[in-house]
Design an enzyme around this catalytic site. Sequence first.
Site, PDB file in Angstrom:
ATOM      1  N   LEU A  34      58.891   7.725  71.883  1.00 35.07           N
ATOM      2  CA  LEU A  34      57.807   8.694  71.705  1.00 35.07           C
ATOM      3  C   LEU A  34      58.329  10.101  71.408  1.00 35.07           C
ATOM      4  O   LEU A  34      57.634  11.088  71.647  1.00 35.07           O
ATOM      5  CB  LEU A  34      56.854   8.703  72.919  1.00 35.07           C
ATOM      6  CG  LEU A  34      56.183   7.362  73.222  1.00 35.07           C
ATOM      7  CD1 LEU A  34      55.223   7.506  74.412  1.00 35.07           C
ATOM      8  CD2 LEU A  34      55.413   6.827  72.008  1.00 35.07           C
ATOM      9  N   GLY A  37      56.823   9.478  67.604  1.00 34.36           N
ATOM     10  CA  GLY A  37      55.604   8.664  67.561  1.00 34.36           C
ATOM     11  C   GLY A  37      54.675   9.005  68.715  1.00 34.36           C
ATOM     12  O   GLY A  37      55.027   9.768  69.622  1.00 34.36           O
ATOM     13  N   TYR A 148      71.284  13.052  57.642  1.00 36.32           N
ATOM     14  CA  TYR A 148      70.204  12.057  57.620  1.00 36.32           C
ATOM     15  C   TYR A 148      70.431  11.035  56.509  1.00 36.32           C
ATOM     16  O   TYR A 148      70.368   9.826  56.722  1.00 36.32           O
ATOM     17  CB  TYR A 148      68.871  12.794  57.404  1.00 36.32           C
ATOM     18  CG  TYR A 148      67.680  11.899  57.157  1.00 36.32           C
ATOM     19  CD1 TYR A 148      66.992  11.323  58.221  1.00 36.32           C
ATOM     20  CD2 TYR A 148      67.229  11.640  55.862  1.00 36.32           C
ATOM     21  CE1 TYR A 148      65.893  10.500  57.988  1.00 36.32           C
ATOM     22  CE2 TYR A 148      66.137  10.820  55.631  1.00 36.32           C
ATOM     23  CZ  TYR A 148      65.467  10.258  56.708  1.00 36.32           C
ATOM     24  OH  TYR A 148      64.387   9.445  56.473  1.00 36.32           O
ATOM     25  N   LYS A 152      71.335   7.045  56.796  1.00 36.72           N
ATOM     26  CA  LYS A 152      70.450   6.036  56.204  1.00 36.72           C
ATOM     27  C   LYS A 152      71.265   5.123  55.283  1.00 36.72           C
ATOM     28  O   LYS A 152      71.132   3.900  55.331  1.00 36.72           O
ATOM     29  CB  LYS A 152      69.318   6.704  55.411  1.00 36.72           C
ATOM     30  CG  LYS A 152      68.223   7.289  56.277  1.00 36.72           C
ATOM     31  CD  LYS A 152      67.444   6.171  56.950  1.00 36.72           C
ATOM     32  CE  LYS A 152      66.359   6.662  57.861  1.00 36.72           C
ATOM     33  NZ  LYS A 152      65.723   5.593  58.645  1.00 36.72           N
ATOM     34  N   ASN A 177      58.365   9.275  49.569  1.00 42.33           N
ATOM     35  CA  ASN A 177      57.205  10.088  49.965  1.00 42.33           C
ATOM     36  C   ASN A 177      55.966   9.305  50.390  1.00 42.33           C
ATOM     37  O   ASN A 177      54.939   9.302  49.685  1.00 42.33           O
ATOM     38  CB  ASN A 177      56.847  11.076  48.840  1.00 42.33           C
ATOM     39  CG  ASN A 177      57.945  12.107  48.647  1.00 42.33           C
ATOM     40  OD1 ASN A 177      58.908  11.861  47.936  1.00 42.33           O
ATOM     41  ND2 ASN A 177      57.835  13.248  49.307  1.00 42.33           N
ATOM     42  N   VAL A 192      54.232  16.441  53.060  1.00 41.44           N
ATOM     43  CA  VAL A 192      53.419  17.550  52.571  1.00 41.44           C
ATOM     44  C   VAL A 192      51.929  17.189  52.528  1.00 41.44           C
ATOM     45  O   VAL A 192      51.074  18.041  52.762  1.00 41.44           O
ATOM     46  CB  VAL A 192      53.948  18.041  51.200  1.00 41.44           C
ATOM     47  CG1 VAL A 192      53.718  17.016  50.094  1.00 41.44           C
ATOM     48  CG2 VAL A 192      53.320  19.369  50.824  1.00 41.44           C
ATOM     49  N   PHE A 209      55.919  25.815  48.409  1.00 37.91           N
ATOM     50  CA  PHE A 209      57.284  26.320  48.231  1.00 37.91           C
ATOM     51  C   PHE A 209      57.693  26.084  46.781  1.00 37.91           C
ATOM     52  O   PHE A 209      57.792  24.940  46.341  1.00 37.91           O
ATOM     53  CB  PHE A 209      58.240  25.634  49.202  1.00 37.91           C
ATOM     54  CG  PHE A 209      57.881  25.858  50.650  1.00 37.91           C
ATOM     55  CD1 PHE A 209      57.748  27.151  51.155  1.00 37.91           C
ATOM     56  CD2 PHE A 209      57.649  24.789  51.506  1.00 37.91           C
ATOM     57  CE1 PHE A 209      57.397  27.369  52.483  1.00 37.91           C
ATOM     58  CE2 PHE A 209      57.302  24.995  52.840  1.00 37.91           C
ATOM     59  CZ  PHE A 209      57.171  26.290  53.325  1.00 37.91           C
ATOM     60  N   ARG A 216      56.646  14.283  42.590  1.00 42.91           N
ATOM     61  CA  ARG A 216      56.957  13.304  43.634  1.00 42.91           C
ATOM     62  C   ARG A 216      56.222  11.997  43.360  1.00 42.91           C
ATOM     63  O   ARG A 216      55.178  11.970  42.730  1.00 42.91           O
ATOM     64  CB  ARG A 216      56.514  13.823  45.013  1.00 42.91           C
ATOM     65  CG  ARG A 216      57.342  14.975  45.564  1.00 42.91           C
ATOM     66  CD  ARG A 216      58.744  14.552  45.922  1.00 42.91           C
ATOM     67  NE  ARG A 216      59.491  15.615  46.572  1.00 42.91           N
ATOM     68  CZ  ARG A 216      60.123  16.599  45.932  1.00 42.91           C
ATOM     69  NH1 ARG A 216      60.075  16.689  44.618  1.00 42.91           N
ATOM     70  NH2 ARG A 216      60.801  17.512  46.626  1.00 42.91           N
ATOM     71  N   GLY A 277      67.588  23.614  48.661  1.00 44.33           N
ATOM     72  CA  GLY A 277      67.965  22.191  48.555  1.00 44.33           C
ATOM     73  C   GLY A 277      66.823  21.284  48.127  1.00 44.33           C
ATOM     74  O   GLY A 277      66.980  20.064  48.092  1.00 44.33           O
TER      75      GLY A 277
HETATM   76  C1  UD2 Z   1      61.200  13.580  51.276  1.00 43.76           C
HETATM   77  C2  UD2 Z   1      61.244  13.025  52.688  1.00 43.76           C
HETATM   78  C3  UD2 Z   1      62.550  13.378  53.344  1.00 43.76           C
HETATM   79  C4  UD2 Z   1      63.713  12.927  52.485  1.00 43.76           C
HETATM   80  C5  UD2 Z   1      63.554  13.525  51.080  1.00 43.76           C
HETATM   81  C6  UD2 Z   1      64.627  12.980  50.147  1.00 43.76           C
HETATM   82  C7  UD2 Z   1      59.009  12.946  53.568  1.00 43.76           C
HETATM   83  C8  UD2 Z   1      58.027  13.577  54.484  1.00 43.76           C
HETATM   84  N1  UD2 Z   1      60.175  13.593  53.477  1.00 43.76           N
HETATM   85  O1  UD2 Z   1      61.235  14.999  51.304  1.00 43.76           O
HETATM   86  O2  UD2 Z   1      62.624  12.738  54.601  1.00 43.76           O
HETATM   87  O3  UD2 Z   1      63.721  11.523  52.451  1.00 43.76           O
HETATM   88  O4  UD2 Z   1      62.292  13.140  50.518  1.00 43.76           O
HETATM   89  O5  UD2 Z   1      64.456  13.435  48.878  1.00 43.76           O
HETATM   90  O6  UD2 Z   1      58.774  11.896  52.979  1.00 43.76           O
HETATM   91  N2  UD2 Z   1      56.173  21.503  50.398  1.00 43.76           N
HETATM   92  C9  UD2 Z   1      55.408  22.649  50.241  1.00 43.76           C
HETATM   93  N3  UD2 Z   1      54.764  23.148  51.348  1.00 43.76           N
HETATM   94  C10 UD2 Z   1      54.858  22.562  52.582  1.00 43.76           C
HETATM   95  C11 UD2 Z   1      55.648  21.393  52.726  1.00 43.76           C
HETATM   96  C12 UD2 Z   1      56.304  20.888  51.599  1.00 43.76           C
HETATM   97  O7  UD2 Z   1      55.318  23.199  49.152  1.00 43.76           O
HETATM   98  O8  UD2 Z   1      54.256  23.072  53.544  1.00 43.76           O
HETATM   99  C13 UD2 Z   1      56.858  20.963  49.207  1.00 43.76           C
HETATM  100  C14 UD2 Z   1      58.326  20.701  49.443  1.00 43.76           C
HETATM  101  O9  UD2 Z   1      59.088  21.874  49.221  1.00 43.76           O
HETATM  102  C15 UD2 Z   1      58.605  19.608  48.415  1.00 43.76           C
HETATM  103  C16 UD2 Z   1      57.291  18.816  48.379  1.00 43.76           C
HETATM  104  O10 UD2 Z   1      56.298  19.682  48.916  1.00 43.76           O
HETATM  105  O11 UD2 Z   1      58.886  20.131  47.155  1.00 43.76           O
HETATM  106  C17 UD2 Z   1      57.329  17.550  49.176  1.00 43.76           C
HETATM  107  O12 UD2 Z   1      57.784  17.860  50.470  1.00 43.76           O
HETATM  108  P1  UD2 Z   1      57.955  16.778  51.645  1.00 43.76           P
HETATM  109  O13 UD2 Z   1      58.585  17.495  52.788  1.00 43.76           O
HETATM  110  O14 UD2 Z   1      56.677  16.065  51.874  1.00 43.76           O
HETATM  111  O15 UD2 Z   1      58.919  15.688  51.017  1.00 43.76           O
HETATM  112  P2  UD2 Z   1      60.351  15.821  50.302  1.00 43.76           P
HETATM  113  O16 UD2 Z   1      60.228  15.111  48.997  1.00 43.76           O
HETATM  114  O17 UD2 Z   1      60.863  17.204  50.315  1.00 43.76           O
END
Ligand code: UD2
Length: 312
Positions: A34, A37, A148, A152, A177, A192, A209, A216, A277
């Site tokens: 937990l 989760g 991470y 994985k 995603n 997101v 951001f 995605r 990044g």
């Molecule tokens: C995903 C995975 C992460 C890793 C990564 C590898 C998820 C939740 N995260 O990250 O674990 O596997 O892929 O590539 O599946 N964003 C905003 N505002 C916010 C939050 C996010 O603009 O408040 C943007 C973020 O900068 C990114 C996009 O939304 O460009 C997706 O963000 P995310 O954190 O959901 O997933 P990602 O692809 O960065």
Amino acid sequence: MSKYLVTGGAGFIGSNLIEKLVADQNEVVVVDDLSMGKKENLKSIDDRKLTFYEKSITDYEFMEKLLVSENFDYIVLLGAVASVADSVENPYATHLINQEANINIYEVVRRNKLKVRKILMASSAAVYGNNPVLPKKETSSIEPLTPYAIDKFASERFAMIYGRLYNIPTVATRFFNVYGPKQNPNSPYSGVLSIIHNCLVNDKTFTVFGDGEQLRDFTYVDDVVSAVRLLLETEDVKWDVFNVGTGSTVTLNEVIKAFEKAMGKKLDVIYADERKGDIKKSYADISKITETVSYKPKYNIVSGLAAYIAKQ
Ligand code: UD2
């Protein structure tokens, strides 16, 4: 009826998977500490079919006793510290959970010659890192950028090697995603779409951001659950790794529009600097899983968002 162990079963993907497994009369044992989760995620599940242990997968003594005494048909390894940012902050602590605890499970199965029908280990698109080639294929180069992603990838490799060397049926999935009900929106690194949903429901401002043009492959959790079940239940699929996505993309700006339309409400948006990044474009080539187990995603972003909202 089969017996499943789901580590991380109280989490987002786990609880959605268990809902379907139990609906099909399977018996499920969950090990979850937990830390991410919530027990509440499992509250609608028939508890005659569900056993819950609030335990860490790093409790090796407990895990060995459980695995040996229960003789699971299927083992689904979803237990992890899912936050990439946490792995950057605490690389060794997260390594013990994201890699070592998984290897321990393969090792217990090997040492005790347990007869499992399949072990599925949940990996991530993160293993591709900054590799610019699109779409990402399972054969694309691996460029992990964080602890991470390394953990994985290593857990995947160990799953394959334990499988081949000791004849244990193993598979690994690289999720892209994933979104849907029960995803926790409370960290800046939460998915997101869960953050956008939370902002829309609670009239909060959402920060994009970058310019919002990042691409995605947003995958609805029910499709991920279907993919996982197909890979588990197709007997001759083993010792292999599969992308799980939809194979199509949308930009963050497009998703915001689709979400606004689905909720009938405007989202208050501000734009800020791109995340350090951050990957500009990511989407999956899903031909391997499609050809191997006839996986076909049922949801696109519009129907996926509608299903998500309907389940809240
Ligand atoms: C995903 C995975 C992460 C890793 C990564 C590898 C998820 C939740 N995260 O990250 O674990 O596997 O892929 O590539 O599946 N964003 C905003 N505002 C916010 C939050 C996010 O603009 O408040 C943007 C973020 O900068 C990114 C996009 O939304 O460009 C997706 O963000 P995310 O954190 O959901 O997933 P990602 O692809 O960065």
